[in-house]
Scaffold this motif. Structure first.
Motif, short mmCIF file in Angstrom:
data_model
loop_
_atom_site.label_atom_id
_atom_site.label_comp_id
_atom_site.label_asym_id
_atom_site.label_seq_id
_atom_site.Cartn_x
_atom_site.Cartn_y
_atom_site.Cartn_z
N TRP A 71 0.82 -1.21 0.00
CA TRP A 71 0.00 0.00 0.00
C TRP A 71 0.85 1.27 0.00
O TRP A 71 0.46 2.29 0.54
CB TRP A 71 -0.95 0.00 1.21
N LYS A 73 2.84 4.55 -1.83
CA LYS A 73 2.76 5.44 -3.00
C LYS A 73 4.15 5.46 -3.62
O LYS A 73 5.12 5.88 -2.98
CB LYS A 73 2.33 6.85 -2.60
N THR A 75 6.41 6.71 -6.87
CA THR A 75 6.45 7.61 -8.02
C THR A 75 7.84 7.60 -8.64
O THR A 75 8.85 7.42 -7.96
CB THR A 75 6.08 9.05 -7.64
N GLU A 83 5.26 9.90 -12.78
CA GLU A 83 4.26 8.84 -12.90
C GLU A 83 4.11 8.10 -11.58
O GLU A 83 5.11 7.79 -10.92
CB GLU A 83 4.65 7.84 -13.99
N THR A 86 1.61 1.51 -10.31
CA THR A 86 0.46 0.74 -9.84
C THR A 86 0.92 -0.60 -9.29
O THR A 86 1.67 -1.33 -9.96
CB THR A 86 -0.55 0.50 -10.98
N ARG A 88 0.45 -4.49 -8.22
CA ARG A 88 -0.37 -5.59 -8.73
C ARG A 88 0.27 -6.92 -8.37
O ARG A 88 1.47 -7.01 -8.09
CB ARG A 88 -0.50 -5.48 -10.25
N TYR A 99 5.19 -3.18 -8.13
CA TYR A 99 4.68 -1.91 -8.64
C TYR A 99 5.24 -1.71 -10.05
O TYR A 99 6.43 -1.92 -10.28
CB TYR A 99 5.11 -0.75 -7.74
N SER A 102 3.33 2.48 -16.46
CA SER A 102 2.53 2.16 -17.65
C SER A 102 2.76 3.13 -18.80
O SER A 102 2.46 2.80 -19.95
CB SER A 102 1.04 2.14 -17.30
#
Length: 288
Positions: A71, A73, A75, A83, A86, A88, A99, A102
């Motif tokens: 969880w 963040k 960047t 960016e 994400t 997954r 992470y 894209s």
């Protein structure tokens, strides 16, 4: 032995549940964020995150599932564009969480800043993608010690007028879902005398083997070789990682010091790679 050890998601060993009595206290232990991140030329950024754990902690299936940070963040910025990556599930990694970017793809010569925010902590790291360097040749030959095993040799087109560092990764596509760090595949160009210097490209190492690791290839293996130029901080990290392996120590738990790191406020590596790819098929008639 180091008081604490950190776990890198580049290689995780599934450990049985056990608890060892240590001769130090861990009441003051505060977990640190561990980064295993990379951005390659022509590809998006990838980051695996975990936390340090005290050496006397129990490692069972429940604790193992809590190793990845899910969880945060995350960047990545190239100075003009930022960016948010994400998170997954990705079963090619163990534990299976990563992470991924894209939109932003790596470009040689550019600098990329990674920022991770999690549980009140912020860690940062900076890397640059060197220019990709083509090999002058790459070939498969029969192993001198076993006529059913084969080795790969690469010949680097190194620019002797500058200092360079290189890293090999391999993937046996009919057996492995992703690339692994080639055994002893971190190269200082000081050992590359000229384009005729043969550099062995051993099979990638991962610590989920249930049998003895053999660094050579078998007949009908389809092998992808990822040859990369890396910045010095990437060389320092991978060289310290390989020292742990060749010294017969578990790289997840360095005995005296943590692995070299360029992560500010945490541990691990954020590295740029200038990539050239090569596809090889190991055939019975591959020989000198």
């Amino acid at each position: 032995m180091s008081k604490y050890a950190y776990i890198l998601l580049i290689s995780i060993v599934t450990l049985g549940s056990c608890k060892v009595k240590w001769d130090f206290e861990v009441e003051d232990f505060e977990p640190k964020i561990v980064v295993d991140g990379w951005i390659e030329s022509g590809n998006v950024a990838y980051v695996c995150l975990s936390q340090t754990r005290p050496l006397n902690s129990v490692v069972d299936s429940l604790a193992f599932s809590e190793i990845p940070i899910r969880w945060a963040k995350v960047t990545v910025s190239d100075g003009q564009t930022t960016e948010v990556l994400t998170g997954r599930i990705d079963t090619d990694y163990t534990p299976p969480f990563i992470y991924r970017g894209s939109m932003m793809t790596g470009e040689p010569g550019k600098t990329y800043t990674l920022t991770v925010e999690y549980s009140g902590q912020t860690v940062t790291a900076v890397t640059t993608i060197p220019r990709p360097v083509p090999l002058s040749d790459i070939k498969v030959t029969r192993s001198a010690d076993n006529d059913t095993l084969f080795q790969i040799s690469a010949y680097i087109n190194d620019d002797s007028s500058e200092k360079n560092y290189y890293k090999f990764f391999t993937r046996v596509t009919n057996k492995e879902g992703r690339f692994y760090s080639s055994f002893l595949g971190t190269i200082d160009d000081a050992i590359v005398k000229d384009s005729q210097t043969a550099i062995p490209v051993y099979k990638g190492v991962h610590f989920t083997y249930t049998t003895k690791f053999i660094p050579f290839y078998s007949i009908d293996d389809t092998v992808q070789v990822k040859f990369t130029q890396i910045p010095q901080h990437g060389f320092d990290f991978w060289n310290s990682y390989e020292n742990e392996i060749t010294n017969g120590q578990n790289p997840l738990f360095p005995s005296n010091t943590n692995l070299k790191s360029n992560v500010q406020g945490g541990l691990g590596i954020w590295c740029g790679y200038g990539v050239k790819m090569y596809d090889l098929i190991v055939r019975r008639d591959c020989q000198e």
